[in-house]
Design a protein around this motif. Structure first.
Motif, PDB file in Angstrom:
ATOM      1  N   PRO A  39       0.772  -1.238   0.000  1.00 29.77           N
ATOM      2  CA  PRO A  39       0.000   0.000   0.000  1.00 29.77           C
ATOM      3  C   PRO A  39       0.810   1.299   0.000  1.00 29.77           C
ATOM      4  O   PRO A  39       0.259   2.362  -0.231  1.00 29.77           O
ATOM      5  CB  PRO A  39      -0.787  -0.098   1.313  1.00 29.77           C
ATOM      6  N   ASN A  42       6.759   1.640  -1.516  1.00 24.85           N
ATOM      7  CA  ASN A  42       7.415   0.432  -2.028  1.00 24.85           C
ATOM      8  C   ASN A  42       6.531  -0.241  -3.079  1.00 24.85           C
ATOM      9  O   ASN A  42       7.007  -0.650  -4.139  1.00 24.85           O
ATOM     10  CB  ASN A  42       7.732  -0.501  -0.851  1.00 24.85           C
ATOM     11  N   GLY A  43       5.232  -0.305  -2.787  1.00 20.65           N
ATOM     12  CA  GLY A  43       4.285  -0.854  -3.767  1.00 20.65           C
ATOM     13  C   GLY A  43       4.230   0.004  -5.023  1.00 20.65           C
ATOM     14  O   GLY A  43       4.089  -0.514  -6.139  1.00 20.65           O
ATOM     15  N   LYS A  66      -4.495  -3.860  -1.936  1.00 18.28           N
ATOM     16  CA  LYS A  66      -5.186  -2.754  -1.262  1.00 18.28           C
ATOM     17  C   LYS A  66      -5.496  -1.631  -2.242  1.00 18.28           C
ATOM     18  O   LYS A  66      -4.795  -1.449  -3.235  1.00 18.28           O
ATOM     19  CB  LYS A  66      -4.349  -2.251  -0.088  1.00 18.28           C
ATOM     20  N   TYR A  73      -0.118   6.486  -7.215  1.00 22.79           N
ATOM     21  CA  TYR A  73      -0.277   5.029  -7.330  1.00 22.79           C
ATOM     22  C   TYR A  73      -1.406   4.708  -8.318  1.00 22.79           C
ATOM     23  O   TYR A  73      -1.302   3.756  -9.094  1.00 22.79           O
ATOM     24  CB  TYR A  73      -0.619   4.378  -5.987  1.00 22.79           C
ATOM     25  N   TRP A 112      10.856   0.531   3.721  1.00 20.79           N
ATOM     26  CA  TRP A 112      11.632   0.779   4.943  1.00 20.79           C
ATOM     27  C   TRP A 112      10.826   1.327   6.115  1.00 20.79           C
ATOM     28  O   TRP A 112      11.361   1.411   7.214  1.00 20.79           O
ATOM     29  CB  TRP A 112      12.831   1.663   4.629  1.00 20.79           C
ATOM     30  N   THR A 113       9.592   1.733   5.891  1.00 14.35           N
ATOM     31  CA  THR A 113       8.834   2.224   7.052  1.00 14.35           C
ATOM     32  C   THR A 113       8.030   1.110   7.715  1.00 14.35           C
ATOM     33  O   THR A 113       7.297   1.350   8.661  1.00 14.35           O
ATOM     34  CB  THR A 113       7.878   3.381   6.682  1.00 14.35           C
ATOM     35  N   PHE A 114       8.201  -0.117   7.200  1.00 12.54           N
ATOM     36  CA  PHE A 114       7.514  -1.255   7.810  1.00 12.54           C
ATOM     37  C   PHE A 114       7.959  -1.434   9.261  1.00 12.54           C
ATOM     38  O   PHE A 114       9.128  -1.290   9.591  1.00 12.54           O
ATOM     39  CB  PHE A 114       7.856  -2.537   7.032  1.00 12.54           C
ATOM     40  N   PRO A 117       4.551  -5.848  14.356  1.00 12.46           N
ATOM     41  CA  PRO A 117       4.206  -7.050  13.614  1.00 12.46           C
ATOM     42  C   PRO A 117       3.417  -6.717  12.350  1.00 12.46           C
ATOM     43  O   PRO A 117       2.931  -5.588  12.204  1.00 12.46           O
ATOM     44  CB  PRO A 117       3.313  -7.806  14.604  1.00 12.46           C
ATOM     45  N   VAL A 118       3.294  -7.702  11.449  1.00 10.34           N
ATOM     46  CA  VAL A 118       2.487  -7.510  10.242  1.00 10.34           C
ATOM     47  C   VAL A 118       1.022  -7.400  10.645  1.00 10.34           C
ATOM     48  O   VAL A 118       0.531  -8.207  11.434  1.00 10.34           O
ATOM     49  CB  VAL A 118       2.664  -8.695   9.272  1.00 10.34           C
ATOM     50  N   LYS A 119       0.345  -6.366  10.109  1.00 10.10           N
ATOM     51  CA  LYS A 119      -1.084  -6.195  10.446  1.00 10.10           C
ATOM     52  C   LYS A 119      -1.907  -7.319   9.798  1.00 10.10           C
ATOM     53  O   LYS A 119      -1.499  -7.867   8.757  1.00 10.10           O
ATOM     54  CB  LYS A 119      -1.582  -4.851   9.929  1.00 10.10           C
ATOM     55  N   ASP A 121      -4.465  -7.486   7.886  1.00 12.73           N
ATOM     56  CA  ASP A 121      -4.940  -7.425   6.492  1.00 12.73           C
ATOM     57  C   ASP A 121      -3.933  -7.971   5.486  1.00 12.73           C
ATOM     58  O   ASP A 121      -4.323  -8.462   4.424  1.00 12.73           O
ATOM     59  CB  ASP A 121      -5.386  -5.994   6.118  1.00 12.73           C
ATOM     60  N   ASP A 140      14.121  -2.785  -2.646  1.00 11.33           N
ATOM     61  CA  ASP A 140      14.621  -1.898  -1.590  1.00 11.33           C
ATOM     62  C   ASP A 140      14.891  -2.583  -0.257  1.00 11.33           C
ATOM     63  O   ASP A 140      15.999  -2.514   0.250  1.00 11.33           O
ATOM     64  CB  ASP A 140      13.687  -0.702  -1.392  1.00 11.33           C
ATOM     65  N   PHE A 166      18.221   3.803  -4.403  1.00 13.35           N
ATOM     66  CA  PHE A 166      18.862   5.074  -4.059  1.00 13.35           C
ATOM     67  C   PHE A 166      20.059   4.933  -3.114  1.00 13.35           C
ATOM     68  O   PHE A 166      21.074   5.577  -3.292  1.00 13.35           O
ATOM     69  CB  PHE A 166      17.850   6.079  -3.496  1.00 13.35           C
TER      70      PHE A 166
HETATM   71  N1  LIG Z   1      10.212   8.045   2.779  1.00 15.35           N
HETATM   72  C1  LIG Z   1      11.117   8.618   1.957  1.00 15.35           C
HETATM   73  O1  LIG Z   1      11.684   9.655   2.253  1.00 15.35           O
HETATM   74  C2  LIG Z   1      11.405   7.972   0.676  1.00 15.35           C
HETATM   75  C3  LIG Z   1      11.089   6.631   0.489  1.00 15.35           C
HETATM   76  N2  LIG Z   1      11.344   5.998  -0.633  1.00 15.35           N
HETATM   77  C4  LIG Z   1      11.092   4.612  -0.825  1.00 15.35           C
HETATM   78  O2  LIG Z   1       9.772   4.269  -0.409  1.00 15.35           O
HETATM   79  C5  LIG Z   1       9.822   3.125   0.429  1.00 15.35           C
HETATM   80  C6  LIG Z   1       9.033   3.318   1.667  1.00 15.35           C
HETATM   81  O3  LIG Z   1       7.774   3.760   1.314  1.00 15.35           O
HETATM   82  P1  LIG Z   1       6.693   4.009   2.444  1.00 15.35           P
HETATM   83  O4  LIG Z   1       7.238   4.999   3.410  1.00 15.35           O
HETATM   84  O5  LIG Z   1       5.428   4.360   1.759  1.00 15.35           O
HETATM   85  O6  LIG Z   1       6.632   2.621   3.179  1.00 15.35           O
HETATM   86  P2  LIG Z   1       6.045   1.219   2.711  1.00 15.35           P
HETATM   87  O7  LIG Z   1       6.582   0.195   3.648  1.00 15.35           O
HETATM   88  O8  LIG Z   1       6.201   0.967   1.278  1.00 15.35           O
HETATM   89  O9  LIG Z   1       4.483   1.390   2.960  1.00 15.35           O
HETATM   90  C7  LIG Z   1       3.986   1.818   4.176  1.00 15.35           C
HETATM   91  C8  LIG Z   1       2.601   1.255   4.297  1.00 15.35           C
HETATM   92  O10 LIG Z   1       2.697  -0.146   4.474  1.00 15.35           O
HETATM   93  C9  LIG Z   1       1.741  -0.570   5.396  1.00 15.35           C
HETATM   94  N3  LIG Z   1       2.385  -1.183   6.527  1.00 15.35           N
HETATM   95  C10 LIG Z   1       3.445  -0.720   7.235  1.00 15.35           C
HETATM   96  N4  LIG Z   1       3.747  -1.550   8.219  1.00 15.35           N
HETATM   97  C11 LIG Z   1       2.847  -2.566   8.129  1.00 15.35           C
HETATM   98  C12 LIG Z   1       2.628  -3.732   8.881  1.00 15.35           C
HETATM   99  N5  LIG Z   1       3.363  -4.043   9.964  1.00 15.35           N
HETATM  100  N6  LIG Z   1       1.638  -4.560   8.508  1.00 15.35           N
HETATM  101  C13 LIG Z   1       0.848  -4.284   7.434  1.00 15.35           C
HETATM  102  N7  LIG Z   1       0.993  -3.161   6.700  1.00 15.35           N
HETATM  103  C14 LIG Z   1       1.991  -2.327   7.043  1.00 15.35           C
HETATM  104  C15 LIG Z   1       0.962   0.621   5.832  1.00 15.35           C
HETATM  105  O11 LIG Z   1      -0.212   0.703   5.055  1.00 15.35           O
HETATM  106  P3  LIG Z   1      -1.658   0.935   5.700  1.00 15.35           P
HETATM  107  O12 LIG Z   1      -1.836  -0.219   6.681  1.00 15.35           O
HETATM  108  O13 LIG Z   1      -1.546   2.247   6.374  1.00 15.35           O
HETATM  109  O14 LIG Z   1      -2.605   0.873   4.568  1.00 15.35           O
HETATM  110  C16 LIG Z   1       1.866   1.785   5.499  1.00 15.35           C
HETATM  111  O15 LIG Z   1       1.168   2.945   5.164  1.00 15.35           O
HETATM  112  C17 LIG Z   1      11.236   2.896   0.845  1.00 15.35           C
HETATM  113  O16 LIG Z   1      11.552   1.538   0.798  1.00 15.35           O
HETATM  114  C18 LIG Z   1      12.064   3.766  -0.071  1.00 15.35           C
HETATM  115  O17 LIG Z   1      12.778   3.037  -1.026  1.00 15.35           O
HETATM  116  C19 LIG Z   1      11.703   6.801  -1.781  1.00 15.35           C
HETATM  117  O18 LIG Z   1      10.490   7.223  -2.347  1.00 15.35           O
HETATM  118  C20 LIG Z   1      12.591   7.926  -1.438  1.00 15.35           C
HETATM  119  C21 LIG Z   1      12.014   8.795  -0.400  1.00 15.35           C
END
Ligand SMILES: NC(=O)C1=CN([C@@H]2O[C@H](COP(=O)(O)OP(=O)(O)OC[C@H]3O[C@@H](n4cnc5c(N)ncnc54)[C@H](OP(=O)(O)O)[C@@H]3O)[C@@H](O)[C@H]2O)[C@@H](O)CC1
Length: 255
Positions: A39, A42-43, A66, A73, A112-114, A117-119, A121, A140, A166
């Motif tokens: 979502p 990364n997606g 999602k 997107y 990287w913002t993961f 635990p995994v939610k 869904d 990544d 990057f």
């Molecule tokens: N940020 C920057 O400066 C830059 C980042 N960049 C790149 O983007 C990538 C990171 O992208 P990102 O920040 O969108 O994170 P990412 O993991 O793809 O999605 C987050 C979503 O995942 C979900 N989720 C999270 N944890 C979860 C869990 N435990 N269990 C289930 N779901 C979970 C959650 O979704 P939700 O549940 O809110 O629907 C959340 O909103 C990074 O790898 C880098 O290469 C580049 O663009 C350069 C600038």
């Protein structure tokens, strides 16, 4: 840079790296690639990568479980639909089905913002990626890994290859992959200097050096302290990439 620009550049770079690791003809013998997109950004990179792989003639299927939350997107999703990329509506419950239908999985589920635990869904989808024996290439960060540390959950995804975007993340020093590329040349030297980052020597302006560098695993081995110790070689000096990519394709090529 805007998100749209980042996604385009990162997605194209990742697709080019992918072509080095898994040449189209070899992958075609093993089966289609399944691109699993999560979502977040990364997606989004997964969608952009899928778009370019389709343009390059790869056979692939998209799984995007999602609803897209950002216009960037949605645009990419539209473009993938217009390119007639087939979509998988649900992840098969039986891992054997995945193995039967796909030669490779591109993992763009979490970046990287993961955080563990995994939610619930996406727990089922994540579990399938961990359980399957289909080779996986992660974009990544391997899904389920946090950017700065080794995985601590009970289920762990172990990719065959990694395409860092990057800048390689610290967790990439914690595991060995068959191929590790750095894709995306966007970090300005001034920023690298300010932050003390060591960038690869990208070289001259040919198409591959604009976007790719190979990370030399032997140079990274044994030093897990600092990302700056990771060494790079220019992608165009890598001419010894595997003939296949998947184990099956490699075996077929060697036979
Ligand atoms: N940020 C920057 O400066 C830059 C980042 N960049 C790149 O983007 C990538 C990171 O992208 P990102 O920040 O969108 O994170 P990412 O993991 O793809 O999605 C987050 C979503 O995942 C979900 N989720 C999270 N944890 C979860 C869990 N435990 N269990 C289930 N779901 C979970 C959650 O979704 P939700 O549940 O809110 O629907 C959340 O909103 C990074 O790898 C880098 O290469 C580049 O663009 C350069 C600038």
């Amino acid at each position: 840079m805007t998100l749209e620009q980042l996604l385009e550049h990162g997605g194209l770079s990742a697709a080019l790296a992918f072509t080095r690791i898994y040449p189209r003809e070899a992958l075609a013998r093993a089966g289609a690639a399944l691109v699993c997109c999560g979502p977040g950004d990364n997606g989004g990179y997964g969608l952009a990568c899928a778009k370019y792989l389709k343009i390059f003639g790869y056979k692939l299927t998209l799984f995007y479980p999602k609803t897209p939350s950002k216009p960037a997107y949605r645009q990419l999703l539209n473009q993938c639909e217009k390119l007639d990329i087939p979509f998988l509506s649900y992840m098969p419950g039986d891992v054997q089905v995945l193995q039967h239908n796909y030669g490779l999985i591109i993992d763009a589920l979490f970046g990287w913002t993961f955080q563990l635990p995994v939610k619930p869904d996406l727990a089922g989808v994540f579990g399938k990626l961990c359980d399957t024996t289909v080779p996986i290439v992660s974009i990544d960060v391997p899904s389920g890994w946090e950017a700065d540390k080794p995985p601590s959950g009970s289920q762990q995804l172990r990719p065959d290859s990694l395409i860092s975007l990057f800048l390689p993340k610290r967790c990439s020093l914690e595991f060995a992959v068959r191929r590790h590329y750095l894709a995306g040349r966007i970090i300005p030297v001034s920023m690298a200097t300010k932050l003390g980052l060591r960038l690869p020597c990208w070289g001259s302006a040919d198409s591959s050096s604009l976007t790719l560098a190979l990370i030399d695993p032997s140079a990274a081995a044994g030093d897990s302290e600092c990302l700056q110790s990771v060494s790079y070689r220019r992608a165009d000096s890598l001419v010894d990439y595997m003939p296949g990519g998947t184990a099956a394709a490699d075996a077929a090529a060697a036979a």
